[in-house]
Design a protein around this motif. Structure first.
Motif, PDB file in Angstrom:
ATOM      1  N   ARG A  48       1.093   4.239  -8.026  1.00  0.00           N
ATOM      2  CA  ARG A  48       2.199   4.553  -7.111  1.00  0.00           C
ATOM      3  C   ARG A  48       2.670   3.321  -6.351  1.00  0.00           C
ATOM      4  O   ARG A  48       3.810   3.268  -5.905  1.00  0.00           O
ATOM      5  CB  ARG A  48       1.782   5.655  -6.137  1.00  0.00           C
ATOM      6  N   SER A  49       1.794   2.311  -6.189  1.00  0.00           N
ATOM      7  CA  SER A  49       2.185   1.086  -5.481  1.00  0.00           C
ATOM      8  C   SER A  49       2.997   0.138  -6.362  1.00  0.00           C
ATOM      9  O   SER A  49       3.432  -0.910  -5.904  1.00  0.00           O
ATOM     10  CB  SER A  49       0.941   0.353  -4.945  1.00  0.00           C
ATOM     11  N   THR A 109       5.760   4.528  -0.098  1.00  0.00           N
ATOM     12  CA  THR A 109       5.385   3.116  -0.156  1.00  0.00           C
ATOM     13  C   THR A 109       5.692   2.467   1.194  1.00  0.00           C
ATOM     14  O   THR A 109       6.805   2.586   1.698  1.00  0.00           O
ATOM     15  CB  THR A 109       6.175   2.393  -1.274  1.00  0.00           C
ATOM     16  N   GLU A 124      13.626   3.018  -1.392  1.00  0.00           N
ATOM     17  CA  GLU A 124      13.253   2.760   0.005  1.00  0.00           C
ATOM     18  C   GLU A 124      14.432   2.852   0.958  1.00  0.00           C
ATOM     19  O   GLU A 124      14.271   3.088   2.158  1.00  0.00           O
ATOM     20  CB  GLU A 124      12.560   1.390   0.152  1.00  0.00           C
ATOM     21  N   VAL A 160       9.447   2.550   5.334  1.00  0.00           N
ATOM     22  CA  VAL A 160       9.360   2.641   3.875  1.00  0.00           C
ATOM     23  C   VAL A 160       9.790   1.304   3.276  1.00  0.00           C
ATOM     24  O   VAL A 160      10.718   0.661   3.781  1.00  0.00           O
ATOM     25  CB  VAL A 160      10.262   3.779   3.351  1.00  0.00           C
ATOM     26  N   THR A 217       0.863  -1.176   0.000  1.00  0.00           N
ATOM     27  CA  THR A 217       0.000   0.000   0.000  1.00  0.00           C
ATOM     28  C   THR A 217       0.905   1.234   0.000  1.00  0.00           C
ATOM     29  O   THR A 217       2.122   1.121   0.180  1.00  0.00           O
ATOM     30  CB  THR A 217      -0.933  -0.009   1.222  1.00  0.00           C
ATOM     31  N   ASN A 218       0.340   2.388  -0.271  1.00  0.00           N
ATOM     32  CA  ASN A 218       1.135   3.624  -0.221  1.00  0.00           C
ATOM     33  C   ASN A 218       0.286   4.710   0.418  1.00  0.00           C
ATOM     34  O   ASN A 218      -0.943   4.658   0.382  1.00  0.00           O
ATOM     35  CB  ASN A 218       1.621   4.026  -1.619  1.00  0.00           C
ATOM     36  N   GLN A 271       9.731   6.831  -9.500  1.00  0.00           N
ATOM     37  CA  GLN A 271      10.356   6.834  -8.178  1.00  0.00           C
ATOM     38  C   GLN A 271      11.182   8.100  -7.979  1.00  0.00           C
ATOM     39  O   GLN A 271      11.992   8.465  -8.817  1.00  0.00           O
ATOM     40  CB  GLN A 271      11.244   5.597  -8.014  1.00  0.00           C
ATOM     41  N   SER A 309       3.828  10.021  -2.930  1.00  0.00           N
ATOM     42  CA  SER A 309       3.490   9.097  -1.852  1.00  0.00           C
ATOM     43  C   SER A 309       4.708   8.371  -1.297  1.00  0.00           C
ATOM     44  O   SER A 309       5.791   8.386  -1.880  1.00  0.00           O
ATOM     45  CB  SER A 309       2.480   8.060  -2.355  1.00  0.00           C
TER      46      SER A 309
END
Length: 398
Positions: free
Chosen positions: A159-160, A42, A187, A373, A16-17, A183, A40
């Motif tokens: 975005r996910s 992630t 992360e 993240v 999910t984001n 991106q 967003s």
């Protein structure tokens, strides 16, 4: 495909984001093209994810789908849109040569489960459609730009499709070919950042995001002003805060954008209110906590639902969770109140307790998920994790 292998299945997970610069409102309902870009974070799949198995077989009579164990309507337009587009891309890639690929004429069975509340403002549709599209792409051998396909299922699903920090560019083209996710940072970029999901209610929201957005676009002048005059500058500033790991700037901008998004919901006619009394208390708690320290140490954001998402840094997370437990003591399930990353109890100073000065609200928060993240969709190699059995039907979960 050979006769000895009648069923081919693949299982994937997707995250999910949570948007820190919100998307609300479409300029094209069918293609799901937004009126503004968004950005967003992630969330890690160790705590929140959708798992999907897609299987194909010559024995299947029709396309079927099960969500959280219950069979759903495969004819849903957005679902059909994603499936049709993946099959089209697979056909294009093969250019008439099947080779070892699964025949496109075979029907598909899909089973999907969320390990977090569905339709409660926690971006379940984002994770769900991202997982659906990614899994189907793996099954059919499609390697195209998948965020465009996922967007046609649920806008925020695009975005996910990526990990870390992700911007969804609204694009200019009427066909939506440039409305894609990109991106901003991986992360691994900000390892100290922590995310707390405060689950206030797991119930489905009364006004869905889709219908709420449509009404806002038709009736809110604030929404138009926000999209044209506010969001572009905020996106640039948010990208800078992320690049420089500037939590103070990141936190303040996240809260301001959340507040403005909910202001546009109230500016909608008739007004939409996704927040409840507990949501308001959480906002007040965050501001008092920050005021005590004279700096932004925690930040809230709310999507289309009452559940809060809190951003903070690793050094602050234990103390703030202890504060939450004091203000919102669990009525029951104390042992399951905290989920996710481990939290250590912290000693709260008398000065901080005095500064917060809030009456406890037992049971206001059902549970807390602590996460960080995380990466984009993943393939699960272990066949034991498949959601469909050899017969192509959902496995019975004991």
């Amino acid at each position: 495909m050979t006769a000895e292998k009648p069923l081919v299945a693949i299982t994937c997970t997707a995250p999910t984001n949570i948007a820190v610069i919100k998307y609300w409102g479409k300029r094209d309902e069918k293609l799901i093209l937004p009126i503004n870009s968004s950005l967003s974070v992630t969330l890690h799949q160790s705590q929140l994810k959708t798992t999907t198995t897609a299987a194909i077989s010559r024995d299947f009579k029709e396309d079927r789908i099960w969500l959280n164990g219950k069979e759903e309507d495969m004819g849903h337009p957005r679902l059909q849109s994603c499936l049709r587009e993946i099959r089209r891309l697979a056909r294009k890639r093969r250019s008439g040569s099947d080779g070892d690929s699964v025949p496109l004429s075979y029907k598909v069975h899909i089973a999907s489960v969320n390990d977090f509340p569905t339709a409660a403002g926690l971006a379940s549709s984002a994770a769900g459609y991202a997982c659906l599209v990614y899994t189907l792409a793996q099954l059919y051998g499609v390697e195209s730009e998948l965020s465009e396909v996922a967007r046609q299922g649920s806008g925020s699903a695009c975005r996910s499709m990526l990990g870390g920090f992700v911007q969804w560019h609204m694009g200019d083209r009427p066909d939506g070919k440039d409305s894609l996710a990109q991106q901003v940072a991986p992360e691994s970029h900000w390892p100290e950042l922590r995310v707390l999901v405060l689950v206030v209610s797991a119930e489905k929201k009364k006004v869905t995001s889709s219908s709420g957005m449509q009404t806002s676009v038709e009736t809110s002048s604030l929404l138009k002003f926000r999209a044209e005059s506010v969001v572009p500058g905020r996106l640039a500033e948010m990208a800078r805060c992320i690049a420089e790991r500037d939590f103070e700037g990141f936190g303040q901008l996240t809260m301001k954008d959340s507040n403005q998004f909910h202001a546009t919901c109230l500016d909608t006619f008739p007004p939409i209110c996704y927040l409840n009394d507990t949501s308001q208390q959480i906002m007040g708690l965050v501001h008092r906590f920050n005021a005590h320290y004279g700096k932004t140490k925690v930040a809230y954001t709310f999507d289309a639902g009452p559940n809060a998402v809190i951003f903070t840094l690793e050094e602050t997370v234990d103390e703030f969770v202890t504060v939450i437990k004091q203000i919102f003591p669990p009525e029951m399930n104390g042992d399951r109140f905290l989920k996710g990353l481990p939290i250590r109890p912290a000693e709260l100073s008398e000065e901080l307790k005095s500064a917060l000065a809030m009456e406890p609200s037992p049971g206001g928060i059902r549970y807390i998920i602590t996460t960080q993240v995380g990466p984009g969709p993943q393939v699960l190699e272990d066949p034991q994790q498949q959601l469909l059995g050899p017969d192509g039907l959902p496995k019975l979960v004991s």
